[in-house]
Every structure is written in structure tokens, then in C-alpha cells.
Design an enzyme around this catalytic site. Structure first.
Site, PDB file in Angstrom:
ATOM      1  N   ASP A  61      45.852  40.009  46.910  1.00  0.00           N
ATOM      2  CA  ASP A  61      45.855  39.044  45.814  1.00  0.00           C
ATOM      3  C   ASP A  61      46.145  37.657  46.380  1.00  0.00           C
ATOM      4  O   ASP A  61      47.203  37.413  46.956  1.00  0.00           O
ATOM      5  CB  ASP A  61      46.934  39.434  44.798  1.00  0.00           C
ATOM      6  CG  ASP A  61      46.794  38.704  43.470  1.00  0.00           C
ATOM      7  OD1 ASP A  61      45.938  37.809  43.375  1.00  0.00           O
ATOM      8  OD2 ASP A  61      47.536  39.027  42.539  1.00  0.00           O
ATOM      9  N   ASP A  94      39.921  36.325  43.080  1.00  0.00           N
ATOM     10  CA  ASP A  94      41.127  36.215  43.889  1.00  0.00           C
ATOM     11  C   ASP A  94      41.809  37.552  44.200  1.00  0.00           C
ATOM     12  O   ASP A  94      42.955  37.557  44.650  1.00  0.00           O
ATOM     13  CB  ASP A  94      42.134  35.298  43.197  1.00  0.00           C
ATOM     14  CG  ASP A  94      42.537  35.802  41.817  1.00  0.00           C
ATOM     15  OD1 ASP A  94      41.879  36.723  41.300  1.00  0.00           O
ATOM     16  OD2 ASP A  94      43.513  35.274  41.256  1.00  0.00           O
ATOM     17  N   GLU A  95      41.137  38.668  43.982  1.00  0.00           N
ATOM     18  CA  GLU A  95      41.790  39.940  44.285  1.00  0.00           C
ATOM     19  C   GLU A  95      40.785  41.036  44.593  1.00  0.00           C
ATOM     20  O   GLU A  95      39.645  41.017  44.130  1.00  0.00           O
ATOM     21  CB  GLU A  95      42.717  40.374  43.147  1.00  0.00           C
ATOM     22  CG  GLU A  95      42.027  40.543  41.819  1.00  0.00           C
ATOM     23  CD  GLU A  95      42.982  41.044  40.728  1.00  0.00           C
ATOM     24  OE1 GLU A  95      43.939  41.768  41.043  1.00  0.00           O
ATOM     25  OE2 GLU A  95      42.734  40.697  39.556  1.00  0.00           O
TER      26      GLU A  95
END
Length: 356
Positions: free
Chosen positions: A10, A108-109
Site C-alpha cells: 500500500d 495505490d495498492e
């Protein structure tokens, strides 16, 4: 001896971090990203740097309130293309790791599946490589299920590593409120509390059958499983396929008359159908989202016979729009079209129904 592990990677304050990379002079300053960067307009915060979060600014907060909380914040407009480009660089680093399977969850992950004897060492190397290639920091959660890896990341932030397994799940999570679980929001948490279930340990100990009357035959047992941190252990790199497309707009001045409301619905429906056309799959469901002033949101939805005809879809959406309460001021409208799914698409790719 090598064992199978799930890592959840993350990126820390991703959007704000990308903006600071482009403007190094903003490092250490409170940065807020949202809308067109104008707090006098109606828009919400997309992300905030840790410096801004210290003042209570969070994603989804109206931009004008965020600006009031942090008068000296730097407020920037959203730049989707820049974030997508940065995200693709990070995912390329993850995919370059030998012996891994990467399941992208968003900008973002991502989950990373691998076999290793030392997942912490692997996680730290991964952090170093992501930083070296992209100048972005990330946190890594290590777990023996996807759920545990995802939850573990919250304990690793910022830029840290944390492991959650069956062995320490209740030790770490047991006394925490159920809302701290991934997939449990305020509404579900409140419903659980009416059953006497307020902590993760309570939920882990619950009889799945006792949850069925409140949540149904699928979600009841799933919530009990979630309380134990159980679930899928398999990272699936099958490309994600959108179940639907949506567009929404926030009006700078409330709409009250029927004609401009219908005009806005027509425009949104046209944009959604352009997105749908690129997929080549028919529409099977529609949702109209309406936010009344000052901030009450309603949704109106229906299933429809399969169609790719924009005129048929528009007629259905306008019929949904007839449910809008007359005389009520409307500050936001959104239209979503749900499509048929390909046979080879990833099954259960949302954090419900046991996995992704």
C-alpha cells in the site's frame, strides 16, 4: 523452509506523494488534493498528506471544510494521468519480482503472492526497490490470507512492515471494534452491535447461523469468517474487468427545476454509454445517485433487460429520475450502468463473498 505468503503493498499518501515529487518544495507542508484545487467550489478531498491529516483532514471531506481546518495548506487539483503513470511504474516493480503473482487493487495498492522463508526480508527489499525506482514509500502487510494481509498494512504505516496470521489475529485485533475490519462500515457495525457483537473477538466467536437472519445466507457467514480473518489465500492475477461504469457531477449551484435536472441526467447517461460502448458488453442494471442539499444521498436502481441501445438506457434513467423528490434542491447527480460479465472474468473480485 519456504511457505506461501500474501503481501499487501500500500503506497503511503500516494496522490499527495506524487504531487510532492513534482513539487519538491512542498515536502513537509500540508498538501490537500481535490477537485480543481479551488476550495470555493463544491468538491471533496481525494487525499491529504500526513501533515494535513494531523489537522483532521481526510478523504471525502468537503474541500472548503478542509481548507478551513488548515488555512495554510497547499490545495492542488486532481491529476488522474499523473497518478496512473506513477502507479504503473510501481506495479511494474512488483511484477518484476521473481516467483510472485501480483493482483492490482487500485492505483495505490496490490496483493503479492509468493513463497519464502522470510517474508519480512522480502517485504523490506520490495520497499527498497519501489523507493529506488519511483521515489515513493510503501507499507507492506504480511498475512496468511488476503484479509489478514490487508488489515496488517494499517499497522505498518507509514513505510513499515507488519505480519498478521491466524496465530496473532485475535491478540492484535480481538479487542478492536468491528468497524476496524476491512469490509465493515458504520451501518454493518451498528447492525452487529444490535446482536451484541461489538468487537472483532465477538464476531470471531459468533455462530455463522446466528448472523443469517440479520445479514442473509451469504453475508451472514461471510461476516463471521471476516471476524476470524479467514478467507482466500490465493492471489489472483486475472485482469480485473469493470462490472460497470459511472459518471457523476457536483453542481456549483443547486438544481431545483425539473428541466435542468433532466438535462444533466441526459448528459451523464450519454457519457456512461460512451464508456460502456468501449467494453462491448450490454447493460443489465442502472443506478441513479442523487445528493439533495445540504448532504443527503439517495440511490434509485433497477435491473433491465440486456441492451446496448443508448436510447433505451436513457429512457430507463429518465424514468428513475422521475423519482427525484419535487422541489428538493439537488447538489449532485450520478449515473451508473452495470454490464454483463465475461465468462473468464475474475470471480468475487470485491471484498465480499469470500475474497476478490
Amino acid at each position: 523452509m519456504n511457505e506461501p505468503w500474501v503481501l499487501h503493498v500500500d503506497l503511503d499518501q500516494f496522490i499527495a506523494a506524487v504531487e510532492v515529487l513534482r513539487r519538491p518544495e512542498l515536502a513537509g507542508r500540508p498538501v490537500i488534493v481535490g477537485g480543481r484545487g479551488d476550495p470555493t467550489e463544491r468538491a471533496v478531498v481525494s487525499t491529504a498528506s500526513y501533515e494535513a491529516r494531523a489537522y483532521g483532514v481526510g478523504s471525502g471531506m468537503p474541500l472548503r471544510i478542509a481548507a478551513r481546518k488548515v488555512p495554510d495548506a497547499v490545495i492542488l487539483p486532481v491529476d488522474h494521468e499523473a497518478y496512473l503513470e506513477a502507479s504503473e511504474k510501481v506495479m511494474a516493480v512488483l511484477r518484476a519480482q521473481p516467483g510472485t503473482t501480483v493482483q492490482v487493487l487500485g492505483w495505490d495498492e496490490a496483493f503479492v503472492g509468493l513463497e519464502t522463508a522470510d517474508p519480512e526480508a522480502f517485504a523490506r527489499r520490495l520497499q527498497e526497490e519501489v523507493l529506488a525506482e519511483t521515489q515513493l514509500h510503501c507499507s507492506v502487510g504480511i498475512g496468511d490470507t488476503l484479509v489478514r494481509a490487508k488489515v496488517a498494512t494499517t499497522f505498518g504505516k507509514p513505510a513499515g512492515v507488519f505480519r498478521l496470521t491466524q496465530g496473532n489475529w485475535l491478540e492484535v485485533m480481538g479487542e478492536r471494534p468491528t468497524i476496524d475490519l476491512w469490509g465493515v462500515g458504520q451501518a454493518v457495525s451498528r447492525r452487529l452491535s444490535t446482536l451484541g457483537i461489538t468487537t472483532v473477538a465477538d464476531l470471531a466467536a459468533a455462530n455463522p447461523g446466528d448472523l443469517v437472519p440479520e445479514f442473509g445466507p451469504k453475508m451472514g457467514p461471510w461476516y463471521a469468517q471476516l471476524g476470524r480473518g479467514d478467507g482466500s489465500r490465493v492471489v489472483d492475477d486475472t485482469p480485473w474487468v469493470a462490472r460497470g461504469h459511472s459518471r457523476e457531477t457536483t453542481f456549483q449551484r443547486d438544481l431545483t427545476d425539473r428541466a435542468p435536472i433532466e438535462d444533466a441526467v441526459r448528459e451523464l447517461a450519454a457519457h456512461v454509454m460512451e464508456d460502456v460502448a468501449s467494453e462491448g458488453r450490454p447493460v443489465i442494471g442502472l443506478t441513479l445517485k442523487v445528493r439533495y442539499a445540504p448532504f443527503t444521498t439517495r440511490t434509485y436502481a433497477r435491473k433491465i433487460p440486456e441492451t446496448s441501445d443508448p436510447e433505451v438506457v436513457l429512457a430507463q434513467v429518465l424514468d428513475l429520475a422521475s423519482k427525484i423528490e419535487p422541489g428538493q434542491a439537488v447538489r449532485l447527480l450520478g449515473v451508473r450502468a452495470e454490464m454483463t460479465m465475461p465468462e473468464d472474468s475474475r470471480k468475487g473480485h470485491t471484498p465480499t463473498r469470500s475474497g476478490w
